[in-house]
Design a protein around this motif. Sequence first.
Motif, PDB file in Angstrom:
ATOM      1  N   ARG A 100       0.844  -1.212   0.000  1.00  9.39           N
ATOM      2  CA  ARG A 100       0.000   0.000   0.000  1.00  9.39           C
ATOM      3  C   ARG A 100       0.869   1.247   0.000  1.00  9.39           C
ATOM      4  N   PHE A 101       1.943   1.195   0.809  1.00  9.51           N
ATOM      5  CA  PHE A 101       2.889   2.314   0.851  1.00  9.51           C
ATOM      6  C   PHE A 101       3.499   2.555  -0.529  1.00  9.51           C
ATOM      7  N   ARG A 102       3.932   1.458  -1.165  1.00  9.90           N
ATOM      8  CA  ARG A 102       4.566   1.596  -2.470  1.00  9.90           C
ATOM      9  C   ARG A 102       3.565   2.102  -3.512  1.00  9.90           C
ATOM     10  N   ALA A 103       2.328   1.633  -3.424  1.00 14.13           N
ATOM     11  CA  ALA A 103       1.313   2.076  -4.385  1.00 14.13           C
ATOM     12  C   ALA A 103       1.059   3.571  -4.230  1.00 14.13           C
ATOM     13  N   GLU A 104       1.017   4.019  -2.978  1.00 14.61           N
ATOM     14  CA  GLU A 104       0.786   5.447  -2.751  1.00 14.61           C
ATOM     15  C   GLU A 104       1.980   6.253  -3.250  1.00 14.61           C
ATOM     16  N   LEU A 105       3.168   5.736  -3.003  1.00  9.85           N
ATOM     17  CA  LEU A 105       4.388   6.410  -3.450  1.00  9.85           C
ATOM     18  C   LEU A 105       4.404   6.513  -4.969  1.00  9.85           C
ATOM     19  N   LYS A 106       3.869   5.495  -5.620  1.00  3.56           N
ATOM     20  CA  LYS A 106       3.860   5.488  -7.080  1.00  3.56           C
ATOM     21  C   LYS A 106       2.593   6.132  -7.633  1.00  3.56           C
ATOM     22  N   GLN A 107       1.897   6.846  -6.779  1.00  3.80           N
ATOM     23  CA  GLN A 107       0.758   7.668  -7.177  1.00  3.80           C
ATOM     24  C   GLN A 107      -0.388   6.877  -7.786  1.00  3.80           C
ATOM     25  N   VAL A 108      -0.625   5.694  -7.270  1.00  2.80           N
ATOM     26  CA  VAL A 108      -1.847   4.987  -7.619  1.00  2.80           C
ATOM     27  C   VAL A 108      -2.972   5.701  -6.849  1.00  2.80           C
TER      28      VAL A 108
ATOM     29  N   GLN B   3       4.314  14.914  -4.182  1.00  6.54           N
ATOM     30  CA  GLN B   3       3.262  13.948  -3.842  1.00  6.54           C
ATOM     31  C   GLN B   3       3.805  12.814  -2.990  1.00  6.54           C
ATOM     32  N   SER B   4       5.093  12.549  -3.158  1.00  8.75           N
ATOM     33  CA  SER B   4       5.646  11.420  -2.422  1.00  8.75           C
ATOM     34  C   SER B   4       5.990  11.794  -0.987  1.00  8.75           C
ATOM     35  N   PHE B   5       5.879  13.066  -0.643  1.00  7.70           N
ATOM     36  CA  PHE B   5       6.189  13.482   0.734  1.00  7.70           C
ATOM     37  C   PHE B   5       5.307  12.740   1.731  1.00  7.70           C
ATOM     38  N   TRP B   6       4.030  12.740   1.485  1.00  8.09           N
ATOM     39  CA  TRP B   6       3.066  12.243   2.465  1.00  8.09           C
ATOM     40  C   TRP B   6       3.234  10.743   2.762  1.00  8.09           C
ATOM     41  N   PRO B   7       3.292   9.888   1.730  1.00 13.66           N
ATOM     42  CA  PRO B   7       3.501   8.467   2.070  1.00 13.66           C
ATOM     43  C   PRO B   7       4.801   8.210   2.828  1.00 13.66           C
ATOM     44  N   ILE B   8       5.870   8.882   2.466  1.00 10.87           N
ATOM     45  CA  ILE B   8       7.141   8.631   3.154  1.00 10.87           C
ATOM     46  C   ILE B   8       7.054   9.119   4.598  1.00 10.87           C
ATOM     47  N   TYR B   9       6.433  10.276   4.758  1.00 16.30           N
ATOM     48  CA  TYR B   9       6.268  10.831   6.106  1.00 16.30           C
ATOM     49  C   TYR B   9       5.470   9.873   6.990  1.00 16.30           C
ATOM     50  N   LYS B  10       4.358   9.385   6.436  1.00 22.15           N
ATOM     51  CA  LYS B  10       3.513   8.462   7.217  1.00 22.15           C
ATOM     52  C   LYS B  10       4.290   7.199   7.576  1.00 22.15           C
ATOM     53  N   ARG B  11       5.058   6.685   6.610  1.00 20.19           N
ATOM     54  CA  ARG B  11       5.801   5.454   6.879  1.00 20.19           C
ATOM     55  C   ARG B  11       6.849   5.666   7.961  1.00 20.19           C
ATOM     56  N   GLU B  12       7.516   6.814   7.920  1.00 22.31           N
ATOM     57  CA  GLU B  12       8.551   7.091   8.918  1.00 22.31           C
ATOM     58  C   GLU B  12       7.957   7.137  10.322  1.00 22.31           C
ATOM     59  N   SER B 101      11.171  12.527  -5.454  1.00 24.49           N
ATOM     60  CA  SER B 101      12.310  13.417  -5.638  1.00 24.49           C
ATOM     61  C   SER B 101      13.170  13.380  -4.389  1.00 24.49           C
ATOM     62  N   TYR B 102      14.417  13.731  -4.557  1.00 25.99           N
ATOM     63  CA  TYR B 102      15.341  13.712  -3.424  1.00 25.99           C
ATOM     64  C   TYR B 102      14.866  14.648  -2.331  1.00 25.99           C
ATOM     65  N   SER B 103      14.364  15.820  -2.728  1.00 23.02           N
ATOM     66  CA  SER B 103      13.960  16.770  -1.699  1.00 23.02           C
ATOM     67  C   SER B 103      12.742  16.243  -0.947  1.00 23.02           C
ATOM     68  N   ALA B 104      11.847  15.539  -1.650  1.00 29.17           N
ATOM     69  CA  ALA B 104      10.681  14.991  -0.945  1.00 29.17           C
ATOM     70  C   ALA B 104      11.117  13.956   0.081  1.00 29.17           C
ATOM     71  N   VAL B 105      12.082  13.123  -0.295  1.00 32.58           N
ATOM     72  CA  VAL B 105      12.563  12.095   0.635  1.00 32.58           C
ATOM     73  C   VAL B 105      13.165  12.748   1.873  1.00 32.58           C
ATOM     74  N   VAL B 106      14.065  13.715   1.651  1.00 33.06           N
ATOM     75  CA  VAL B 106      14.750  14.356   2.778  1.00 33.06           C
ATOM     76  C   VAL B 106      13.750  15.115   3.647  1.00 33.06           C
ATOM     77  N   LEU B 107      12.860  15.877   2.997  1.00 31.56           N
ATOM     78  CA  LEU B 107      11.906  16.679   3.777  1.00 31.56           C
ATOM     79  C   LEU B 107      10.955  15.787   4.566  1.00 31.56           C
ATOM     80  N   ALA B 108      10.497  14.706   3.946  1.00 37.85           N
ATOM     81  CA  ALA B 108       9.552  13.825   4.635  1.00 37.85           C
ATOM     82  C   ALA B 108      10.207  13.195   5.856  1.00 37.85           C
TER      83      ALA B 108
END
Lengths: 359, 251
Positions: A100-108, B3-12, B101-108
């Motif tokens: 689910r995390f990966r899907a969200e990361l990949k903008q599904v 867009q990838s900020f939020w999932p990475i943040y939540k996972r962390e 993006s690299y900045s999204a990873v670091v910021l998240a």
Amino acid sequence: MISVKHLVKRYDSGSRTAPAVNDVSFHIEQGQVAGFVGPNGAGKSTTLRILAGFVAPTSGSVTIAGFDVERQSLQARQQLGYMPESSALYPEMRVNEYLRFRAELKQVPRAKRRAAVSEALDAAGISDVADACIKHLSKGYKQRVCLADALVARPPVLILDEPTSGLDPNQIREMRDVIRGLGQNHTVVISTHVLSEVEAMCNRVLLIAKGKLVAESAVHELAKKRRATGVAFVVRGDVAASVGAVQAALGRAACAPTVHVPSPREGRPDDGVHEIRCAWTHEPERDRQNLADPQAQTQTLTSTTLSDDEASQRATEQAVQALVRAGCAVRAVRSLHDSLEDVFAQLTEVGHRETENRE
Amino acid sequence: MMQSFWPIYKREIFVFFVTPLAWVLAAVFMIVQGMHFVVIVQYFLGIHDAGADQTPVQAFFGSTVLLYLIMFLLVPAMTMRLLAEERRTGTLETLLTAPTSYSAVVLAKYASVLTTYVAMWIPTVLYMVILGRNIDIDWQVVGAAYLGIACVGAGYLAVGVLMSAITDSQFVALVLTALVMVGLFVLGVGEFTAREGSWVQAFCSHVSVWAHMSHFASGIVDLRAIVFYASLVVTSLFASVRVLEAQRWGG
């Protein structure tokens, strides 16, 4: 779908060591399953990492579905699912949490995420461990979680780095079946150092050695490349007579036949049944010149040794006739072939010689 | 890109609270802060003197060395794994080959530790409430003090992210982060030892976390301190992004 032009990757700039990837160009059409084959350290993983955008090329260009991996990196990465060699995962997450995390990361989109995850679980055959914690999974399952991750956003291009390494024979067969199935909807690039795997899964093969592409062809052409190395007869009758007949019939076409008489220990009664093996004498010089043509940087494998094959088949016919005339009963005739591994060794050696010549 | 900020943040955040380290850190933090508070209250009960030169709030936020000790313990341990672990285990490869993006990873990752840090401080508001029931305290001063805590933490955590980016060993990241923090602290102490009025003293007082916190804890919101920590954050995070980008070229 994937187009690579003059790709070079040098890890230590300025050093005199050869680049990890040295002027590699190829093109993979939509719907192909391409196998990247080469010995360890040949540059397969580096090439795939560049395709996936994880490593930056020193020079050259790569486009994935029309997007340049350097200039349109984000769009290019949206087109592909990548499975790294390490099958690295977050051990503390559960399988479905991870996907689910990966899907969200990949903008599904949120609404489609659940379906995408369960589809990927099914495709990789891991629905039964969806709720398991990744750290408790076996290597084979972890590998398939990585595969599910590559599939989850339904990308048109899949890049799988050594998808079968470290698996047991059953898992390898399952993985092969899965990958063959993927070829129907995806463009797939896999890497491996096992050639028989390429034959089982791919319809296109790229041979790489010491950072250079040494050969590129369709897989069925590679199979043709397997030379007939010899012939084996299973004969009942007098050993001396049969060997004499074979020798007389084959003459200079084959080396001295070796005879194998099964002993009673092997569970065979001593009824005079024996096997005669002969190796064809090839003309290696002409063959090598063919392959090591310095004009052709990338060998296509179309130049089969057809004349040799025909000659050896005719010699076999004559040998059988001679055996029958000598009063021996021929039980079986088997033609012996190069293994794919031998073809691979030949080609990569040629590649090595070529680079050495140039230096 | 973001867009990838939020999932990475939540996972962390998720990972932080499913690993035992987080609970150990939070427990140690709460125990030390509780002891700290008790010691301060007992001290102020003992002096029976209206002429004390500081208030319990000031004492709690930075006039004792305990505050800095717990920071030195907490911050490096929170940030050490952020990028070092991903690189060591190879998950950085899967993360960076996703469309992010690299900045999204670091910021998240930075935002997740900052959130956790703030969450750890929230229970200490209770101490202020307890104090407020018994003596008069100025809530604006308390607010300024927490602002100071947030600034200092934000700065230190950003340094920790950078240290985690430059190495693939969590332990090295921990040691480097602690060294930078202690280094800044010792430089700050230089304020008291350097010659009065020299540029060395001015420099030391500018970077002195001790001086910053004692200002914030007296209700003085010093813009120079805020600028100092903001630039520490921006520089460290920018450098972290560049380090990740540079590693693409080195492989």
